[in-house]
Design an enzyme around this catalytic site. Structure first.
Site, PDB file in Angstrom:
ATOM      1  N   LYS A  52       0.836  -1.206   0.000  1.00 21.95           N
ATOM      2  CA  LYS A  52       0.000   0.000   0.000  1.00 21.95           C
ATOM      3  C   LYS A  52       0.877   1.265   0.000  1.00 21.95           C
ATOM      4  O   LYS A  52       0.623   2.211  -0.750  1.00 21.95           O
ATOM      5  CB  LYS A  52      -0.947  -0.022   1.210  1.00 21.95           C
ATOM      6  CG  LYS A  52      -2.013  -1.113   1.079  1.00 21.95           C
ATOM      7  CD  LYS A  52      -2.853  -1.331   2.324  1.00 21.95           C
ATOM      8  CE  LYS A  52      -3.818  -2.499   2.096  1.00 21.95           C
ATOM      9  NZ  LYS A  52      -4.694  -2.796   3.238  1.00 21.95           N
ATOM     10  N   GLN A  96      -4.876  -1.773   9.760  1.00 21.45           N
ATOM     11  CA  GLN A  96      -4.755  -3.083   9.119  1.00 21.45           C
ATOM     12  C   GLN A  96      -5.244  -4.195  10.056  1.00 21.45           C
ATOM     13  O   GLN A  96      -4.901  -4.219  11.243  1.00 21.45           O
ATOM     14  CB  GLN A  96      -3.288  -3.319   8.712  1.00 21.45           C
ATOM     15  CG  GLN A  96      -3.042  -4.559   7.875  1.00 21.45           C
ATOM     16  CD  GLN A  96      -3.575  -4.443   6.444  1.00 21.45           C
ATOM     17  OE1 GLN A  96      -3.802  -3.351   5.932  1.00 21.45           O
ATOM     18  NE2 GLN A  96      -3.774  -5.572   5.797  1.00 21.45           N
ATOM     19  N   ASP A 119     -11.255   2.352   4.083  1.00 23.27           N
ATOM     20  CA  ASP A 119     -11.520   0.911   4.008  1.00 23.27           C
ATOM     21  C   ASP A 119     -13.018   0.638   3.795  1.00 23.27           C
ATOM     22  O   ASP A 119     -13.393  -0.475   3.409  1.00 23.27           O
ATOM     23  CB  ASP A 119     -11.116   0.228   5.324  1.00 23.27           C
ATOM     24  CG  ASP A 119      -9.767  -0.457   5.256  1.00 23.27           C
ATOM     25  OD1 ASP A 119      -9.351  -0.839   4.150  1.00 23.27           O
ATOM     26  OD2 ASP A 119      -9.147  -0.617   6.334  1.00 23.27           O
TER      27      ASP A 119
END
Ligand code: L34
Length: 293
Positions: A52, A96, A119
């Site tokens: 990412k 995460q 997200d």
């Protein structure tokens, strides 16, 4: 049979995003800035977050990586999240997953400002997605929609079977595929651990989305001839012949299923790469205030 090439699509999206960043800069706009919070030392999480950050560098985004030891308390993590909510330089951020067991991911998720929730995991975004309102879509389902779109796969009126009912893949995917939208409009069945005759259900699929998390679970006998097969699984299986000691295997028995499918996504090089690309699209939307303003 055609392989749906995540590597190719991700490179294509990278170029498109890069161009948008250049345009933004030219107009004196803000350079998109993504932050990622990584707790602990799960090797898979480290590798995903690394890709990412790399994607950010390549398209000209700014990125901030916040790494914390797995001993961090829930309250300390929530403080970080609240700081990110307040930080005017950060357009969007992710925490995460998975998190260590002593931290409740639901509490963390609820603390994230929905405007920065790139997200798309916060109930506000999930709810808006389900209602068909503008929202950050969760990255993996969004990445899959982009695969269907860019390979121009006919979905309207087709039967879609989603195997797995997680909050981040299976459930949102089932909702999106049933909605009235381009590359939606399918009739969806969600197959899970309590489904009777799961294999029979799976065999009905024109579009099969496998998000179970078990290596090679979908075998050729479960797949209809000509089906479009989307493999979300990323399973590490021991392999002493590899340098790293393991190889990545999807939820689909690729070698055999690819003989029957009209289209199939590989692992690696499939959905995982699109997850990263979709997150970047959301970050761009955050910087441009496309969803919320
Ligand atoms: N908060 N947690 C949050 N957001 C996410 O969107 C994720 N996910 C999932 C796990 N936890 C998360 C990811 O980032 C899965 N995921 C992810 C991201 C990238 C890749 C796979 C999963 C990926 O790049 N896969 C490569 C291979 C990577 C490797 O070699 O290990 C591929 O070609 O599939």
């Amino acid at each position: 049979m055609e392989v749906i090439d995540g590597k190719f699509l991700s490179a294509q999206l990278k170029k498109e995003i890069e161009k948008e960043v250049d345009d933004l800069k030219e107009k004196g706009g803000k350079v998109p800035h993504l932050a990622a919070v990584l707790v602990g030392d799960n090797p898979a999480s480290q590798s995903y977050v690394r890709s990412k950050v790399k994607f950010c560098d390549e398209v000209g985004f700014e990125s901030t990586l916040i790494k914390k030891d797995e001993s961090i308390s829930q309250e300390e993590l929530l403080d970080i999240v609240r700081d990110l909510n307040e930080d005017p330089y950060i357009d969007g951020y992710i925490v995460q997953l998975p998190l260590p067991r002593h931290i409740d991911p639901e509490v963390v998720n609820l603390t994230i400002d929905p405007k920065k929730d790139v997200d798309g995991f916060h109930p506000m975004n999930f709810g808006r997605m389900a209602l068909g309102l503008p929202a950050y879509l969760p990255a993996t389902p969004q990445g899959i929609l982009m695969m269907l779109e860019r390979y121009d796969i006919e979905t309207s009126g087709k039967k879609c079977v989603v195997v797995g009912r997680s909050n981040i893949v299976g459930m949102p995917m089932a909702i999106l595929m049933s909605q009235k939208r381009a590359f939606g409009n399918t009739t969806v069945t969600v197959v899970h651990s309590r489904t009777k005759n799961a294999e029979e259900e799976i065999r009905q699929a024109d579009i099969l989305i496998a998000a179970i998390g078990r290596a090679n679970y979908i075998t050729a006998d479960m797949v209809k001839e000509g089906a479009v097969v989307i493999d979300v699984g990323i399973n590490r299986v021991e392999d002493p012949t590899r340098k790293r000691g393991y190889r990545l295997v999807g939820d689909v028995d690729y070698a055999n299923v690819s003989q029957k499918a009209s289209h199939i996504t590989p692992v690696p090089g499939g959905v995982g790469l699109m997850t990263v690309a979709a997150l970047m699209m959301n970050t761009l939307k955050a910087a441009k205030k496309e969803i919320y303003n």
